[in-house]
Design an enzyme around this catalytic site. Structure first.
Site, PDB file in Angstrom:
ATOM      1  N   HIS A   1     -10.065  -0.983  -7.048  1.00 33.26           N
ATOM      2  CA  HIS A   1      -8.724  -0.630  -7.498  1.00 33.26           C
ATOM      3  C   HIS A   1      -8.276  -1.492  -8.677  1.00 33.26           C
ATOM      4  CE1 HIS A   1      -7.779   1.018  -3.179  1.00 33.26           C
ATOM      5  NE2 HIS A   1      -8.828   1.573  -3.736  1.00 33.26           N
TER       6      HIS A   1
ATOM      7  N   HIS B   1      -5.451   2.582   4.043  1.00 32.28           N
ATOM      8  CA  HIS B   1      -4.978   1.215   4.308  1.00 32.28           C
ATOM      9  C   HIS B   1      -3.721   1.253   5.175  1.00 32.28           C
ATOM     10  CE1 HIS B   1      -7.010  -0.409   0.373  1.00 32.28           C
ATOM     11  NE2 HIS B   1      -7.872   0.071   1.248  1.00 32.28           N
TER      12      HIS B   1
ATOM     13  N   GLU C   1      -2.409  -5.027  -7.466  1.00 31.21           N
ATOM     14  CA  GLU C   1      -3.760  -5.210  -6.938  1.00 31.21           C
ATOM     15  C   GLU C   1      -4.259  -6.640  -7.129  1.00 31.21           C
ATOM     16  OE1 GLU C   1      -4.853  -2.876  -5.263  1.00 31.21           O
ATOM     17  OE2 GLU C   1      -4.155  -0.956  -6.068  1.00 31.21           O
TER      18      GLU C   1
ATOM     19  N   GLU D   1      -5.490   4.247  -0.348  1.00 33.78           N
ATOM     20  CA  GLU D   1      -4.239   3.562  -0.043  1.00 33.78           C
ATOM     21  C   GLU D   1      -3.635   4.109   1.256  1.00 33.78           C
ATOM     22  OE1 GLU D   1      -3.675   1.008  -1.609  1.00 33.78           O
ATOM     23  OE2 GLU D   1      -4.456   1.231  -3.630  1.00 33.78           O
TER      24      GLU D   1
ATOM     25  N   ASP E   1       0.820  -1.208   0.000  1.00 30.10           N
ATOM     26  CA  ASP E   1       0.000   0.000   0.000  1.00 30.10           C
ATOM     27  C   ASP E   1       0.857   1.262   0.000  1.00 30.10           C
ATOM     28  OD1 ASP E   1      -2.966  -0.639   0.150  1.00 30.10           O
ATOM     29  OD2 ASP E   1      -2.203  -1.974   1.680  1.00 30.10           O
TER      30      ASP E   1
ATOM     31  N   GLU F   1      -9.380  -3.242  -2.813  1.00 29.34           N
ATOM     32  CA  GLU F   1      -8.426  -3.635  -3.844  1.00 29.34           C
ATOM     33  C   GLU F   1      -9.098  -4.369  -5.005  1.00 29.34           C
ATOM     34  OE1 GLU F   1      -5.833  -2.196  -3.378  1.00 29.34           O
ATOM     35  OE2 GLU F   1      -5.080  -2.327  -1.334  1.00 29.34           O
TER      36      GLU F   1
ATOM     37  N   TYR G   1      -3.159  -0.466   8.986  1.00 33.12           N
ATOM     38  CA  TYR G   1      -2.102  -1.338   9.485  1.00 33.12           C
ATOM     39  C   TYR G   1      -1.508  -0.768  10.771  1.00 33.12           C
ATOM     40  CZ  TYR G   1      -2.280  -3.259   4.727  1.00 33.12           C
ATOM     41  OH  TYR G   1      -2.689  -3.818   3.548  1.00 33.12           O
TER      42      TYR G   1
END
Length: 337
Positions: free
Chosen positions: A216, A119, A180, A116, A86, A212, A123
């Site tokens: 994406h 994302h 992706e 992104e 990402d 994703e 995390y």
């Protein structure tokens, strides 16, 4: 910087703007879409906006500590690699967007860039709750297999992103199709294999995977097909596309085999792993209008795991937050994928 990049009263009509090459007027008009798929994907991305706070991670640390040593290693190495994907994609999108001519396609890429970053934030939230954020984000410094995969992905992104020709733009779009559509999928399936043992990680990955695979990947598959249809692409460039996806398959399997050999994963074998990646690669080739080249197998249980978690409205709302964590259903026509 040429001011015509911002405003050009003598520029092209909006419906004449190609993805690559030309002189746009400078306006974004969602009521006049040259391609249709661009506004459809934008609307779906926007409808499915979510935030990491919508996933309950309050028990992630306790759950992680109850995993076996092998499972903990899979967890950490998986998130270490996914987080790089990402991060790399967010940087690449900025470069790719700069080279795109069509202003509406630029707008969709802008929204993907935001997702992104979201994302990456997810995390950080998850690993902070787990208590191993610094360790995981620094694993590339200590694990040669992880570092090697990251470097090879970065090299694919960097190889053609200079906008020098339509052929290079096509190959650059292919790098994103690989990211992706290939580099995420085994990682997603590993977390799904852990499943209820780490519900926070599982549910976070559900949201990421849906972004994703539902928007994406379709975006860059359509960008690829449109660049190819709008221009006379050289046969040698299509040959390079096949080389790129073959490289992607090898990169993904090399890291997957390493994880399997070092930290055996529940019921997974080298054969199942290879069948899974080959099936995905064939699907990606078909999606962008090319012939599959890998041996096709029956759908593997790893694929079924990923598909199962793509089902809409499966993630439950966090009791303590006010937003419902459901994911909107797709309205993109099959012809637009």
């Amino acid at each position: 910087m040429d001011p015509k990049n911002f405003y050009n009263p003598n520029g092209e009509e909006i419906l004449d703007e190609k993805i690559f090459g030309g002189s746009p007027s400078g306006f974004v008009d969602f009521n006049r879409s040259k391609y249709k798929w661009d506004s459809n994907i934008y609307n779906l991305m926007n409808a499915n906006t979510w935030f990491p706070s919508e996933v309950n991670t309050s028990t992630e640390k306790k759950n992680f500590e109850q995993l076996s040593p092998d499972e903990q290693s899979i967890y950490k190495l998986t998130f270490a690699q996914l987080s790089f994907n990402d991060s790399a994609q967010e940087e690449y999108l900025s470069d790719f967007r700069r080279l795109v001519n069509n202003r509406l396609v630029k707008s969709v890429i802008t929204l993907q860039t935001m997702q992104e970053v979201n994302h990456s934030k997810s995390y950080a939230v998850l690993l902070d709750a787990c208590g191993n954020s610094e360790e995981v984000f620094n694993l590339y410094k200590h694990n040669s297999a992880l570092n090697q995969k990251n470097q090879k992905i970065a090299e694919q992104f960097a190889s053609y992103i200079d906008g020098g020709s339509v052929d290079k733009m096509l190959l650059s779009a292919m790098a994103s199709v690989n990211l992706e559509g290939i580099y995420f999928l085994l990682g997603f399936s590993y977390i799904y294999l852990l499943g209820d043992k780490v519900p926070g990680a599982r549910d976070m990955i559900k949201f990421i995977a849906r972004d994703e695979l539902n928007t994406h990947l379709p975006l860059f598959a359509n960008i690829f097909k449109t660049i190819r249809n709008e221009n006379k692409i050289q046969t040698s460039t299509i040959d390079s596309v096949y080389e790129m996806i073959n490289d992607a398959v090898n990169i993904e399997l090399e890291y997957g085999h390493y994880l399997l050999d070092q930290f055996p994963i529940m019921g997974t074998t080298h054969e199942i792993m290879e069948q899974t990646v080959h099936n995905y690669a064939n699907n990606r080739l078909t999606t962008i209008g090319l012939d599959p080249i890998f041996k096709q197998s029956d759908t593997t249980y790893l694929q079924k795991l990923v598909t199962k978690h793509l089902e809409m409205n499966e993630v439950k709302s966090n009791f303590f937050e006010s937003n419902v964590s459901n994911y909107a259903k797709s309205s993109i026509d099959l012809d637009d994928f």
